[in-house]
Design a protein around this motif. Structure first.
Motif, PDB file in Angstrom:
ATOM      1  N   UNK A  73     -17.196  37.557   1.940  1.00  0.00           N
ATOM      2  CA  UNK A  73     -17.202  37.385   3.387  1.00  0.00           C
ATOM      3  C   UNK A  73     -18.653  37.327   3.863  1.00  0.00           C
ATOM      4  N   UNK A  74     -19.091  36.241   4.489  1.00  0.00           N
ATOM      5  CA  UNK A  74     -20.464  36.151   4.983  1.00  0.00           C
ATOM      6  C   UNK A  74     -20.702  36.954   6.261  1.00  0.00           C
ATOM      7  N   UNK A  75     -19.611  37.447   6.859  1.00  0.00           N
ATOM      8  CA  UNK A  75     -19.712  38.240   8.074  1.00  0.00           C
ATOM      9  C   UNK A  75     -18.401  38.942   8.351  1.00  0.00           C
ATOM     10  N   UNK A  76     -18.328  39.676   9.462  1.00  0.00           N
ATOM     11  CA  UNK A  76     -17.108  40.386   9.824  1.00  0.00           C
ATOM     12  C   UNK A  76     -15.934  39.428  10.028  1.00  0.00           C
ATOM     13  N   UNK A  77     -14.712  39.942   9.981  1.00  0.00           N
ATOM     14  CA  UNK A  77     -13.557  39.091  10.273  1.00  0.00           C
ATOM     15  C   UNK A  77     -13.702  38.448  11.662  1.00  0.00           C
ATOM     16  N   UNK A  78     -13.165  37.254  11.803  1.00  0.00           N
ATOM     17  CA  UNK A  78     -13.233  36.518  13.065  1.00  0.00           C
ATOM     18  C   UNK A  78     -11.947  36.832  13.839  1.00  0.00           C
ATOM     19  N   UNK A  79     -12.048  37.780  14.771  1.00  0.00           N
ATOM     20  CA  UNK A  79     -10.876  38.318  15.447  1.00  0.00           C
ATOM     21  C   UNK A  79     -10.992  38.212  16.965  1.00  0.00           C
ATOM     22  N   UNK A  80      -9.959  37.666  17.600  1.00  0.00           N
ATOM     23  CA  UNK A  80      -9.890  37.595  19.050  1.00  0.00           C
ATOM     24  C   UNK A  80      -8.773  38.538  19.498  1.00  0.00           C
ATOM     25  N   UNK A  81      -9.100  39.637  20.189  1.00  0.00           N
ATOM     26  CA  UNK A  81      -8.061  40.589  20.622  1.00  0.00           C
ATOM     27  C   UNK A  81      -7.102  39.943  21.624  1.00  0.00           C
ATOM     28  N   UNK A  82      -5.803  40.103  21.368  1.00  0.00           N
ATOM     29  CA  UNK A  82      -4.778  39.546  22.248  1.00  0.00           C
ATOM     30  C   UNK A  82      -4.026  40.619  23.022  1.00  0.00           C
ATOM     31  N   UNK A  83      -3.986  41.845  22.494  1.00  0.00           N
ATOM     32  CA  UNK A  83      -3.244  42.882  23.186  1.00  0.00           C
ATOM     33  C   UNK A  83      -3.279  44.208  22.464  1.00  0.00           C
ATOM     34  N   UNK A  84      -2.960  45.252  23.222  1.00  0.00           N
ATOM     35  CA  UNK A  84      -2.871  46.608  22.691  1.00  0.00           C
ATOM     36  C   UNK A  84      -1.529  47.183  23.131  1.00  0.00           C
ATOM     37  N   UNK A  85      -0.747  47.643  22.175  1.00  0.00           N
ATOM     38  CA  UNK A  85       0.544  48.250  22.449  1.00  0.00           C
ATOM     39  C   UNK A  85       0.435  49.735  22.124  1.00  0.00           C
ATOM     40  N   UNK A  86       0.393  50.587  23.148  1.00  0.00           N
ATOM     41  CA  UNK A  86       0.310  52.035  22.954  1.00  0.00           C
ATOM     42  C   UNK A  86       1.706  52.534  22.608  1.00  0.00           C
ATOM     43  N   UNK A  87       1.885  53.072  21.423  1.00  0.00           N
ATOM     44  CA  UNK A  87       3.192  53.555  20.978  1.00  0.00           C
ATOM     45  C   UNK A  87       3.447  54.980  21.469  1.00  0.00           C
ATOM     46  N   UNK A  88       2.418  55.811  21.400  1.00  0.00           N
ATOM     47  CA  UNK A  88       2.404  57.157  21.967  1.00  0.00           C
ATOM     48  C   UNK A  88       0.943  57.576  22.027  1.00  0.00           C
ATOM     49  N   UNK A  89       0.647  58.794  22.403  1.00  0.00           N
ATOM     50  CA  UNK A  89      -0.763  59.164  22.596  1.00  0.00           C
ATOM     51  C   UNK A  89      -1.592  59.085  21.314  1.00  0.00           C
ATOM     52  N   UNK A  90      -0.950  59.111  20.154  1.00  0.00           N
ATOM     53  CA  UNK A  90      -1.687  59.088  18.892  1.00  0.00           C
ATOM     54  C   UNK A  90      -1.472  57.839  18.040  1.00  0.00           C
ATOM     55  N   UNK A  91      -0.723  56.869  18.552  1.00  0.00           N
ATOM     56  CA  UNK A  91      -0.429  55.665  17.772  1.00  0.00           C
ATOM     57  C   UNK A  91      -0.493  54.428  18.655  1.00  0.00           C
ATOM     58  N   UNK A  92      -1.037  53.352  18.100  1.00  0.00           N
ATOM     59  CA  UNK A  92      -1.099  52.075  18.822  1.00  0.00           C
ATOM     60  C   UNK A  92      -1.110  50.925  17.828  1.00  0.00           C
ATOM     61  N   UNK A  93      -0.751  49.752  18.337  1.00  0.00           N
ATOM     62  CA  UNK A  93      -0.860  48.511  17.571  1.00  0.00           C
ATOM     63  C   UNK A  93      -1.782  47.585  18.342  1.00  0.00           C
ATOM     64  N   UNK A  94      -2.725  46.996  17.624  1.00  0.00           N
ATOM     65  CA  UNK A  94      -3.644  46.022  18.212  1.00  0.00           C
ATOM     66  C   UNK A  94      -3.316  44.663  17.604  1.00  0.00           C
ATOM     67  N   UNK A  95      -3.137  43.690  18.467  1.00  0.00           N
ATOM     68  CA  UNK A  95      -2.840  42.334  18.016  1.00  0.00           C
ATOM     69  C   UNK A  95      -4.066  41.457  18.220  1.00  0.00           C
ATOM     70  N   UNK A  96      -4.415  40.730  17.170  1.00  0.00           N
ATOM     71  CA  UNK A  96      -5.542  39.801  17.188  1.00  0.00           C
ATOM     72  C   UNK A  96      -5.046  38.408  16.841  1.00  0.00           C
TER      73      UNK A  96
END
Length: 176
Positions: A73-96
């Protein structure tokens, strides 16, 4: 650890979210570990659960060993954040939208052929850690995702075997 040169965040409104920052950190740690064939490095221990580190190591073994050696990898992953789904105060899913295929030949048109990627995270006593990553076959457009490079540029590892890859030593965070 190499210096990151170039854009490291996008203009996405989700970019300032703590969960997005933690997901980026974990995805970057995978890239750094892959480039070094070393899953015991501190970034992995600091950003993944033990189970996630083990799964990352096993994933790397399934494609990174052999005659051609792993993709560097010549650099970090190429990621565009699309959303954050908070499941509870200690868990979440991030969609890129993951446009990392851009790194195959550094052709910007590949960004429009991104895929949906989700990172599941858990908050532990010593930070937010990645539990799991999943990539779908659903297409998305990662145009506008930050593209940065490592300095110094990573060097190809050449052919490696499973014995050449250093396994994770444990994140110390549990979170299983």
């Amino acid at each position: 650890m190499p210096t990151i040169v170039g854009d490291s965040v996008s203009s996405s409104p989700f970019e300032t979210d703590e969960w997005v920052a933690a997901a980026r950190k974990a995805r970057l740690s995978y890239v750094l570990a892959s480039n070094a064939a070393d899953f015991s490095i501190e970034p992995v221990r600091a950003s993944m659960t033990e189970k996630a580190a083990q799964l990352s190591y096993e994933h790397f073994l399934s494609w990174g060993t052999g005659e051609d050696g792993p993709l560097i990898w010549p650099g970090p992953p190429v990621l565009l954040p699309l959303g954050v789904d908070i499941l509870d105060e200690d868990h979440a899913k991030v969609t890129f939208c993951d446009g990392s295929d851009y790194w195959v030949d550094q052709d910007e048109s590949r960004l429009s052929q991104g895929v949906i990627a989700t990172t599941t995270l858990v908050r532990t006593a010593d930070g937010v850690r990645r539990e799991y990553d999943a990539t779908s076959r659903t297409s998305c457009d990662a145009t506008g995702a930050p593209i940065a490079r490592f300095d110094p540029a990573p060097q190809p590892l050449g052919p490696i075997t499973e014995a050449d890859v250093i396994p994770p030593t444990g994140s110390g965070a549990g979170g299983e």
